[in-house]
Design an enzyme around this catalytic site. Structure first.
Site, PDB file in Angstrom:
ATOM      1  N   GLY A   1       0.843  -1.094   0.016  1.00 35.70           N
ATOM      2  CA  GLY A   1       0.058   0.124   0.051  1.00 35.70           C
ATOM      3  C   GLY A   1       0.755   1.347   0.033  1.00 35.70           C
ATOM      4  O   GLY A   1       2.088   1.240   0.210  1.00 35.70           O
TER       5      GLY A   1
ATOM      6  N   GLY B   1       0.418   8.866   2.585  1.00 33.23           N
ATOM      7  CA  GLY B   1       0.771  10.247   2.437  1.00 33.23           C
ATOM      8  C   GLY B   1       2.195  10.409   2.806  1.00 33.23           C
ATOM      9  O   GLY B   1       3.019  11.224   2.370  1.00 33.23           O
TER      10      GLY B   1
ATOM     11  N   VAL C   1       4.654   0.973   1.543  1.00 30.63           N
ATOM     12  CA  VAL C   1       4.424  -0.292   2.521  1.00 30.63           C
ATOM     13  C   VAL C   1       4.763  -1.449   1.464  1.00 30.63           C
ATOM     14  O   VAL C   1       4.131  -1.645   0.757  1.00 30.63           O
ATOM     15  CB  VAL C   1       3.404  -0.252   3.437  1.00 30.63           C
TER      16      VAL C   1
ATOM     17  N   LYS D   1       7.972  -0.211   5.879  1.00 23.32           N
ATOM     18  CA  LYS D   1       7.667   1.159   5.468  1.00 23.32           C
ATOM     19  C   LYS D   1       8.650   2.118   5.086  1.00 23.32           C
ATOM     20  O   LYS D   1       9.352   2.131   6.037  1.00 23.32           O
ATOM     21  CB  LYS D   1       6.408   1.606   6.793  1.00 23.32           C
TER      22      LYS D   1
ATOM     23  N   ASP E   1      -4.062   9.341  16.778  1.00 29.34           N
ATOM     24  CA  ASP E   1      -4.740   9.202  15.335  1.00 29.34           C
ATOM     25  C   ASP E   1      -5.591   8.103  15.484  1.00 29.34           C
ATOM     26  O   ASP E   1      -5.417   7.070  14.844  1.00 29.34           O
ATOM     27  CB  ASP E   1      -3.431   9.190  14.466  1.00 29.34           C
TER      28      ASP E   1
END
Length: 561
Positions: A273, A276, A280, A295, A389
């Site tokens: 994926g 922003g 990954v 990542k 978050d």
């Protein structure tokens, strides 16, 4: 030397000086030292300096030889030491490079923030460019940074030159941000936009990095040049051995396919994926054969401040070893300057995917999920961490045994409660979070680390799972109740349980932090009691996953960026 206590003309040596001199006396060999100037140098009266870095050479002095027949004029008995101090470290290295390599080779020094701490080629021409007029000045001069301008500043037309605001650290500077040494022979742009090959070395004693660069066009003129490069590198008093590099950072990360490539101890395979901040990949440890999510942070969001912040926060998150938190295995910068993080691989889907797929989750299943999330946040807050978050994209449920087991993602953005960020720290003035899930007080004060900002996001998450909508700040009890009662499975929900469930979630996402529950532990206790009245059995989870496995196959992801 009197019992190791005195040197020279009777001056008392500092602890650093004693250590240095003992090596010279015991080994009988010259010693090169690159000190960081402070009040503990060689002697108590040695002048303290704070400007240019310097190098010190300690040379042993031997007693005259007693053997008159020997060709040697001295014995092996060291009777003294002479210190030669030079404040022209960089200029001496430049001279060596020019003589050993090619005239256009250059050497300069930067600090961990990519500021030049020595003169560099074409610096006056750089300061004269129109693009540089906006840069901060120091002592009346434009403060230059070791940044990649994206194009050759002196040969490209002004229309093709990008604004300095878009420049990112050069490949060499990026490595030195992490105190890493390295080399690149593929070619990358230097601070002028000239394509070069180079080597860079971090020196802890100076808290500086040295960069050696040669124009790419002149680099490979023969094996003699390559040999000379390594001779110069080996001659430097360095403790880190640099390795060859394979990828340059002048290409954007999104244009680089890392599939089937190595990154440290991991072999990367398919791309999982992109978000922003990064991309990954699925990775497998070469020795342990353990899968992981790798990542890589995008170069366009990397600068010295964000790297230092990210490193600090990932270390903090890695110390929170909780079964419901995605574990962080490793973090660092690759030899070619890519910032990366190695995380636990989770097989499952996010709550965002689950809601998109089903349109609504059974209330019993919602309680089962919220109970696990509240438990994790409760223990994180007690540990001293605030997630900052919480949202459906950052909560995953496992598709393998035990199914519906919650894993919370992105504790890498966590903050320590006892170490609040100051309001004057530029890097933190951008609110990290997702609209609708951000506590109102963070809009005005994004640097706060009050655990109640997680409580707010948790309350919004709970109402989102129950109603399928992100509630507004002026939500009412009656509107939430009607939305829940419209569900087909609401008949099994007693009035008391419904009232308590809505009440605790509305308290959590109250705009006034003072009216929210004091701790997530209290929220977890309430939800645990409610879940007893509406349990979600493991058999139900197994049946749901078995029924939807084929349809969900394309939606199942291993890590949501």
């Amino acid at each position: 030397l009197d019992a190791g206590e005195k040197i020279g003309f009777g001056e008392v040596a500092s602890m650093t000086g004693k250590s240095i001199l003992s090596q010279v006396f015991e080994d009988g060999l010259p010693l090169i030292v690159l000190p960081k100037p402070d009040n503990q140098t060689v002697s108590k009266n040695y002048p303290l300096e704070n400007e240019e870095p310097y190098v010190m050479f300690f040379v042993p002095i031997f007693a005259p030889s007693d053997n008159v027949d020997s060709d040697l004029k001295s014995s092996d008995n060291v009777i003294g030491a002479m210190m030669i101090r030079s404040s022209s470290l960089i200029s001496e290295l430049r001279k060596t490079l020019s003589e050993a390599l090619i005239p256009d080779a250059q050497c300069y020094m930067i600090d961990i923030n990519s500021h030049f701490t020595s003169d560099v080629k074409d610096q006056d021409r750089l300061r004269s460019l129109p693009e540089m007029e906006e840069l901060r000045e120091k002592n009346g001069k434009i403060l230059l940074h070791c940044l990649d301008p994206g194009t050759d500043l002196f040969n490209a037309s002004p229309a093709k030159r990008e604004s300095p605001e878009t420049w990112i650290p050069t490949l060499a500077a990026r490595g030195l941000m992490f105190r890493k040494s390295g080399e690149n022979i593929d070619g990358y742009r230097d601070y002028r936009g000239v394509t070069v090959i180079g080597a860079w070395i971090w020196i802890d004693q100076l808290e500086r990095g040295i960069i050696i660069e040669v124009p790419y066009a002149d680099a490979f003129r023969g094996i003699e040049f390559v040999s000379a490069v390594f001779l110069v590198l080996l001659a430097l008093p360095l403790s880190i051995v640099a390795a060859l590099l394979g990828v340059s950072l002048f290409r954007n990360l999104r244009d680089i396919d890392f599939s089937n490539r190595s990154l440290g101890a991991y072999r990367l395979s398919k791309k999982l994926g992109e978000g922003g901040l990064g991309v990954v990949y699925l990775g497998v440890h070469k020795t342990l054969h353990r899968p992981a999510a790798i990542k890589l942070i995008k170069p366009n969001v990397v600068n010295p401040a964000t790297i230092q912040r990210f490193e600090r926060e990932v270390r903090l998150a890695a110390s929170f070893d909780h079964p419901h938190a995605v574990h962080i295995y490793d973090f660092g910068v690759s030899k070619d300057g890519h910032v990366y993080c190695v995380m636990q691989l989770v097989e499952g889907i996010t709550l965002a995917h689950l809601m998109q797929f089903t349109g609504g989750i059974p209330i019993a299943r919602t309680l089962h999920i919220l109970k696990q999330v509240s438990e994790t946040l409760s223990e994180a807050h007690e540990f001293g961490l605030v997630h900052r978050d919480i949202k459906p994209q950052n909560v995953m449920i496992s598709s393998v045994h035990p199914r519906d087991y919650v894993k919370i993602v992105d504790f890498g953005l966590a903050k320590h409660i006892a170490d609040p960020i100051r309001g004057d720290q530029t890097a933190t003035k951008v609110v990290i979070g997702t609209p609708g899930f951000i506590a109102p007080e963070r809009i005005e004060s994004p640097w706060i680390t009050d655990p109640r900002i997680d409580t707010f996001s948790f309350g919004v998450l709970g109402l989102f799972l129950l109603t399928g909508k992100v509630p507004s700040l002026n939500k009412t009890y009656q509107a939430i109740k009607e939305s829940i009662l419209s569900r087909s499975d609401s008949s099994s929900l007693s009035d008391d349980v419904l009232h308590e469930l809505i009440n605790v979630l509305l308290l959590c996402c109250n705009p006034d932090p003072g009216k929210r529950p004091a701790t997530m532990s209290a929220v977890h206790s309430t939800l645990s009691l409610l879940a007893r009245n509406m349990p979600w059995q493991l058999e139900e989870a197994e049946q749901w996953w078995e029924s939807n496995a084929n349809t969900l196959q394309d939606s199942i992801t291993n890590y949501q960026t």
